[in-house]
Enzyme design. Structure first.
Site, short mmCIF file in Angstrom:
data_model
loop_
_atom_site.label_atom_id
_atom_site.label_comp_id
_atom_site.label_asym_id
_atom_site.label_seq_id
_atom_site.Cartn_x
_atom_site.Cartn_y
_atom_site.Cartn_z
N HIS A 100 -45.15 5.47 -1.16
CA HIS A 100 -45.96 4.87 -2.77
C HIS A 100 -47.36 4.79 -1.48
CE1 HIS A 100 -43.46 2.84 -5.18
NE2 HIS A 100 -44.01 4.23 -6.21
N LYS B 152 -18.74 -14.57 -6.34
CA LYS B 152 -17.19 -14.93 -6.29
C LYS B 152 -16.66 -14.04 -7.70
CE LYS B 152 -17.05 -17.49 -2.08
NZ LYS B 152 -18.46 -17.96 -2.28
N CYS C 272 -30.00 26.42 2.94
CA CYS C 272 -30.45 26.53 4.45
C CYS C 272 -30.85 28.02 4.78
CB CYS C 272 -28.22 26.84 4.50
SG CYS C 272 -27.28 25.66 5.58
N CYS D 24 -25.63 28.02 0.93
CA CYS D 24 -25.77 26.11 0.20
C CYS D 24 -27.64 27.83 -0.16
CB CYS D 24 -26.01 25.43 1.30
SG CYS D 24 -27.54 24.57 1.02
N HIS E 139 -27.60 20.06 1.12
CA HIS E 139 -28.46 19.79 2.15
C HIS E 139 -29.88 19.14 2.29
CE1 HIS E 139 -29.86 23.31 5.22
NE2 HIS E 139 -31.07 21.90 5.53
N GLU F 267 -29.50 -5.92 -17.97
CA GLU F 267 -30.98 -5.05 -17.09
C GLU F 267 -31.40 -4.17 -17.95
OE1 GLU F 267 -27.65 -5.68 -15.83
OE2 GLU F 267 -28.20 -5.93 -14.02
N LYS G 286 -24.22 -0.15 -8.29
CA LYS G 286 -24.58 -1.72 -9.38
C LYS G 286 -24.95 -0.54 -9.96
CE LYS G 286 -27.62 -4.70 -10.14
NZ LYS G 286 -27.26 -5.78 -11.16
N PHE G 287 -24.64 -1.42 -11.81
CA PHE G 287 -25.21 -0.26 -13.19
C PHE G 287 -26.39 -1.04 -13.94
CE2 PHE G 287 -20.98 1.46 -12.84
CZ PHE G 287 -20.40 2.91 -13.01
N HIS H 160 -32.79 17.40 2.39
CA HIS H 160 -33.43 17.62 1.74
C HIS H 160 -34.24 15.94 1.15
CE1 HIS H 160 -31.35 17.81 -1.79
NE2 HIS H 160 -32.36 17.83 -2.72
N CYS I 284 -28.48 13.98 -6.71
CA CYS I 284 -28.83 14.89 -5.81
C CYS I 284 -28.05 15.78 -6.42
CB CYS I 284 -28.81 13.91 -3.92
SG CYS I 284 -28.76 15.65 -3.16
N SER I 285 -29.00 17.15 -6.21
CA SER I 285 -27.76 18.70 -6.89
C SER I 285 -27.30 19.07 -5.54
CB SER I 285 -28.50 19.32 -8.25
OG SER I 285 -30.71 19.92 -7.39
N GLN J 290 -38.33 15.74 -1.99
CA GLN J 290 -39.10 16.19 -2.85
C GLN J 290 -40.36 15.57 -3.17
OE1 GLN J 290 -37.35 17.40 -6.40
NE2 GLN J 290 -35.69 16.82 -6.20
N ASN K 139 -33.35 12.13 -3.11
CA ASN K 139 -32.59 11.56 -4.25
C ASN K 139 -31.48 12.20 -3.40
OD1 ASN K 139 -33.85 10.92 -6.58
ND2 ASN K 139 -33.68 13.08 -6.74
N HIS L 44 -27.23 21.77 8.26
CA HIS L 44 -26.44 21.74 6.98
C HIS L 44 -26.26 19.99 6.66
CE1 HIS L 44 -24.76 22.79 2.60
NE2 HIS L 44 -24.56 22.14 2.65
P1 H2U Z 1 -32.67 17.10 -5.84
O1 H2U Z 1 -33.97 16.50 -4.87
O2 H2U Z 1 -32.81 15.76 -6.64
O3 H2U Z 1 -31.73 16.96 -4.74
O4 H2U Z 1 -33.36 18.01 -6.17
C1 H2U Z 1 -33.77 19.20 -5.79
C2 H2U Z 1 -34.00 20.69 -6.18
O5 H2U Z 1 -34.26 21.53 -4.93
C3 H2U Z 1 -34.33 20.96 -7.30
O6 H2U Z 1 -35.55 19.90 -8.34
C4 H2U Z 1 -34.51 22.34 -6.46
C5 H2U Z 1 -34.09 22.06 -7.92
O7 H2U Z 1 -35.22 22.37 -9.25
N1 H2U Z 1 -33.84 24.01 -6.37
C6 H2U Z 1 -34.85 25.03 -6.09
O8 H2U Z 1 -35.98 24.55 -5.98
N2 H2U Z 1 -35.19 26.41 -5.79
C7 H2U Z 1 -33.40 26.42 -5.54
O9 H2U Z 1 -33.04 27.29 -5.08
C8 H2U Z 1 -32.44 25.25 -5.36
C9 H2U Z 1 -32.77 23.51 -5.98
ZN ZN Z 2 -27.73 24.64 3.52
#
Ligand code: H2U
Ligand code: ZN
Length: 346
Positions: A281, A28, A53, A50, A164, A317, A311-312, A166, A160-161, A168, A153, A113
């Site tokens: 894992h 609290k 896509c 994108c 769309h 931490e 949370k940071f 996805h 996450c960059s 890894q 991510n 997308h």
């Molecule tokens: P994130 O899951 O963190 O968003 O990373 C997306 C990955 O997609 C990132 O490692 C790859 C980037 O290198 N990527 C490609 O390989 N080709 C692309 O055209 C876009 C992103």
């Molecule tokens: Zn897309």
């Protein structure tokens, strides 16, 4: 046991051998942390700009095929490559480097997308599970790959960059730190007790029930006793399964259901597309049976009290141990009490 609901204590993570500090009495305390704007949900089915896509150009100039379900490609900016330099070690053992070979891939979940795991039907998630299994088997069979890490991510807050949906796959010769710790701990337990650590753990959690969020015939979603992130969860099989390659068709569907269920609950918690890092894992792919291993997924979501307040992991931490206010039991209760229909579908 009850004193732990109100008083500071630390809990042990038997998978890593590390402790987490729990401070439930602080629940609290006043809070004036930052408030960011929640990202708007992506609403277009196909975005011409994108990189992921179907039919679009990627950053390396290659064109994606007109894929219908999942699509896997080699990461255009791979952190690991098949060739690696030789090892180095100085005389004192103070400067040690090892060449590390591997493969990095990106996996688009579907051509849509706008379709996150939380918005997909279980039937739409099954091909993703099948693709995870396929990648684990294919990469794991490579002679220089000892570890296959499948992860996602989600959300800009998690770095996450690409909007769309996805995930890894990073596969490497050596086990990364987290898998190495878990291997060591599970092996020690297996040698001492003759049973896999996480098989015993799930049995115990199912009997107690207080940290279970969801279960089906084959999988359990729970907040681990030693959770660090506010709404951290684990997804675990109900029988001994060292890796994804051992899942039956019914178990793959059970995993799809578990992944769907926790994603919907997460989105419903703060009515936002819930950010996280999640990953699987499983048995190292070094050619040994690893009977001590139990397949599982970790979800590490950073949100703490709203769609924007996270949370940071700083201060104590970063320099001491992870710390949390909310107990694992309270977090599990909150997740369990949520509806399992997505808030955008209600
Ligand atoms: P994130 O899951 O963190 O968003 O990373 C997306 C990955 O997609 C990132 O490692 C790859 C980037 O290198 N990527 C490609 O390989 N080709 C692309 O055209 C876009 C992103
Ligand atoms: Zn897309």
């Amino acid at each position: 046991m009850n004193a732990f609901a109100d008083h500071p204590h630390r809990r042990f993570n038997p998978l890593t051998g590390e402790w987490v500090l729990v401070s439930p009495h602080r629940g609290k305390r006043p809070w004036q942390g930052q408030v960011e704007k929640a990202a708007a949900p992506h609403s277009v089915r196909h975005d011409p700009k994108c990189n992921l896509c179907a039919g679009n150009l990627r950053m390396n100039g290659e064109r994606n095929p007109d894929y219908k379900y999942t699509f896997v490609f080699d990461n255009d900016f791979a952190a690991l490559t098949p060739d690696a330099p030789s090892d180095y070690r100085d005389d004192d053992g103070l400067m040690i480097a090892e060449g590390e070979s591997g493969r990095c891939r990106v996996m688009c979940y579907s051509p849509r997308h706008d379709l996150t795991l939380a918005r997909m039907s279980i039937e739409e998630i099954v091909p993703i599970v099948d693709c995870w299994v396929e990648q684990y088997v294919e990469l794991g069979a490579m002679p220089d790959i000892g570890s296959v890490l499948i992860f996602e991510n989600r959300g800009e807050v998690m770095g996450c960059s690409q909007p769309h949906p996805h995930g890894q796959i990073w596969s490497s010769r050596h086990m990364p730190n987290e898998t190495a710790k878990e291997t060591e701990r599970q092996l020690a337990y297996f040698q001492a007790k003759g049973r896999p650590l996480l098989v015993d753990y799930v049995e115990k959690e199912l009997a107690l029930g207080e940290r279970i969020v969801h279960q089906n015939d084959h999988f359990v979603v729970l907040v681990p006793y030693w959770a660090v992130w506010p709404f951290e969860t684990m997804v675990l099989p109900k029988r001994h399964v060292t890796g994804m390659d051992q899942l039956t068709a019914a178990e793959r569907a059970g995993l799809a259901d578990a992944v769907s269920n926790i994603n919907i609950r997460y989105d419903n918690l703060f009515e936002t597309s819930f950010p996280y890092s999640m990953g699987f894992h499983q048995r190292p792919t070094d050619g040994t049976a690893h009977e001590e291993w139990q397949l599982h997924a970790h979800f590490y979501p950073p949100l703490l009290r709203s769609a924007t307040v996270k949370k940071f992991m700083v201060g104590f931490e970063m320099l001491g141990s992870p710390q949390r206010d909310l107990t694992a039991e309270t977090a599990a209760q909150r997740l369990r009490d949520l509806p399992t229909v997505h808030y955008l579908d209600r």
